[in-house]
Design a protein around this motif. Sequence first.
Motif, short mmCIF file in Angstrom:
data_model
loop_
_atom_site.label_atom_id
_atom_site.label_comp_id
_atom_site.label_asym_id
_atom_site.label_seq_id
_atom_site.Cartn_x
_atom_site.Cartn_y
_atom_site.Cartn_z
N VAL A 1 2.03 4.07 -6.81
CA VAL A 1 1.16 2.89 -6.07
C VAL A 1 1.92 2.04 -5.20
O VAL A 1 1.65 1.61 -4.11
CB VAL A 1 0.67 2.22 -7.32
CG1 VAL A 1 -0.19 0.90 -6.89
CG2 VAL A 1 -0.38 3.08 -7.90
N HIS A 2 3.46 1.82 -5.66
CA HIS A 2 4.39 1.03 -4.96
C HIS A 2 4.43 1.73 -3.59
O HIS A 2 4.51 0.78 -2.35
CB HIS A 2 5.52 0.85 -5.55
CG HIS A 2 6.35 -0.03 -4.74
ND1 HIS A 2 6.59 -1.36 -4.45
CD2 HIS A 2 7.67 0.34 -4.05
CE1 HIS A 2 7.62 -1.80 -3.74
NE2 HIS A 2 8.35 -0.68 -3.54
N GLU A 3 4.84 2.77 -3.29
CA GLU A 3 4.95 3.52 -2.15
C GLU A 3 3.72 3.63 -1.11
O GLU A 3 3.59 3.37 0.03
CB GLU A 3 5.24 4.79 -2.40
CG GLU A 3 6.62 5.16 -3.15
CD GLU A 3 7.17 6.87 -3.15
OE1 GLU A 3 6.08 7.53 -2.89
OE2 GLU A 3 8.11 7.05 -3.54
N ALA A 4 2.44 3.60 -2.05
CA ALA A 4 1.13 3.81 -1.22
C ALA A 4 0.98 2.34 -0.45
O ALA A 4 0.56 2.14 0.49
CB ALA A 4 -0.15 3.85 -2.14
N GLU A 5 1.45 0.98 -1.35
CA GLU A 5 1.28 -0.16 -0.87
C GLU A 5 2.33 -0.39 0.50
O GLU A 5 1.80 -0.92 1.53
CB GLU A 5 1.89 -1.31 -1.86
CG GLU A 5 0.75 -1.49 -3.04
CD GLU A 5 1.18 -2.32 -4.22
OE1 GLU A 5 0.49 -2.83 -4.84
OE2 GLU A 5 2.40 -2.66 -4.21
N GLU A 6 3.56 0.16 0.37
CA GLU A 6 4.51 0.20 1.62
C GLU A 6 3.77 1.04 2.72
O GLU A 6 3.86 0.54 3.89
CB GLU A 6 5.72 0.74 1.17
CG GLU A 6 6.60 -0.22 0.04
CD GLU A 6 6.89 -1.53 1.10
OE1 GLU A 6 7.25 -1.67 2.04
OE2 GLU A 6 6.71 -2.53 0.40
N ALA A 7 3.05 1.94 2.31
CA ALA A 7 2.53 2.87 3.41
C ALA A 7 1.52 2.07 4.14
O ALA A 7 1.51 2.07 5.43
CB ALA A 7 2.05 4.01 3.00
N TYR A 8 0.53 1.37 3.35
CA TYR A 8 -0.47 0.52 3.98
C TYR A 8 0.13 -0.55 4.96
O TYR A 8 -0.36 -0.74 5.97
CB TYR A 8 -1.48 -0.04 2.64
CG TYR A 8 -2.26 -1.18 3.51
CD1 TYR A 8 -3.57 -0.64 3.79
CD2 TYR A 8 -2.24 -2.53 3.42
CE1 TYR A 8 -4.48 -1.65 4.39
CE2 TYR A 8 -3.15 -3.30 3.90
CZ TYR A 8 -4.08 -2.91 4.10
OH TYR A 8 -5.06 -3.66 4.84
N ARG A 9 1.28 -1.39 4.31
CA ARG A 9 1.57 -2.05 5.31
C ARG A 9 2.24 -1.62 6.51
O ARG A 9 1.98 -2.40 7.69
CB ARG A 9 2.71 -2.93 4.50
CG ARG A 9 2.42 -3.69 3.24
CD ARG A 9 3.58 -4.37 2.69
NE ARG A 9 3.31 -5.23 1.57
CZ ARG A 9 3.50 -4.78 0.26
NH1 ARG A 9 4.18 -3.64 0.08
NH2 ARG A 9 3.08 -5.51 -0.93
N ASN A 10 2.56 -0.48 6.48
CA ASN A 10 3.24 0.17 7.94
C ASN A 10 2.10 0.58 8.80
O ASN A 10 2.09 0.19 10.16
CB ASN A 10 4.08 1.38 7.47
CG ASN A 10 5.34 0.98 6.75
OD1 ASN A 10 5.98 -0.01 7.16
ND2 ASN A 10 5.95 2.07 5.93
#
Length: 403
Positions: free
Chosen positions: A28-37
Amino acid sequence: MNLHEYQAKELIKKYGVPVQEGYASSTVHEAEEAYRNIKSQTQNNFAVVKAQIHAGGRGKGKIKGTEQRGVAVGKSLEEVATIAGNILGGTLVTIQTGEAGKKVNKVLIAQDVYYPGPNPTKEFYLSILLDRAKGQNVIMYSTEGGMDIEEVAHKTPDKIFKEWVHPSGGLLPFQARKIAFNFGLKGEAFKNCVKFVTNLYNAYVGLDCSMLEINPLFKTSDDKIIAVDCKMNLDDNALMRHPDIEALRDLAEEDPTEVEAGKYNLNFVKLDGNVGCMVNGAGLAMATMDMIKLSGGNPANFLDVGGTANAQTVEAGFRIIMKDPNVKAILINIFGGIVRCDRVAAGVIDAYKNLGNINIPIIVRLQGTNAEEAKKLIDESGLKVQSAILLSEAADLVKKAVA
């Protein structure tokens, strides 16, 4: 070899094929970073969360025990995180996975490309594969792209177009223009489509694909043509030319018994029958499976040990077949041309002794080089192994075993 959507997109991008950009995420943390990018690149709050499994129908499929779809749109960081959390680690059941479903270990957080603009958006379908009857690659395409392409093919086959590509000439410019014309495109969208189709075909050939499917192929509101999804299957026989691609293989997506068989260079495909098969040669394997059906049984697998069967491969084959609880009998059918039947018989005996606790009938039919010697070895081994010379004899023994 199958690839995930995110892997396939990265490969076709190298050939100049525009894609819906995104980032693969395992947490989920990686998904959040992906969304920000993605948000920083597009200034759009929406993002698409896509389960990454080797199966189609993800958009209509659901995570087992929930109402969560395998593909969903998040309108904020919180929504994307929630959707990713619901999908990751869950079992996605689609029309292609069956009731067992597949566990989702990664999601793709992708750009939302369906935003409004000066021109209407449109979904198309396009795939490239080999037409074995004609000995040519064929590009299949339709103006009706999206999740229901199977229904389109069934109910309105006239909406499915085909363009064959001669191997000596490759895709010709007029063919790419014909596809764009049949899509009903004009102006900048027409030009972009011609370039897209040309580059995609180059990717198909350059990557040694056996199938490359874009569904949907999408025309954006500003007339760009992009691959929103990408399903790719690679020719296993050509992987020696692509060691970097072979490294992308996801063993977690494959049947464990088929993976184990590959370690011993065994050609194995699991089936839903009750008679295990071990044969040398694909043609003989197909004939053996037919014989099993005619004898009242059902093949539990396709297992070709190849032309160099020995004690090690035979034992490995035994171990793999015995892992299937539905197997009521095992039929070994070897034609000794290159391989000597007596060596195979010795391998069967050794495997039987090493494995132990085999409580199902084993039928061995050996024909060809040293077949008589092989039968004698088995008959005198003292083991519960039944031998046959003729295929009809083996058929009778199989019939008795599954009766």
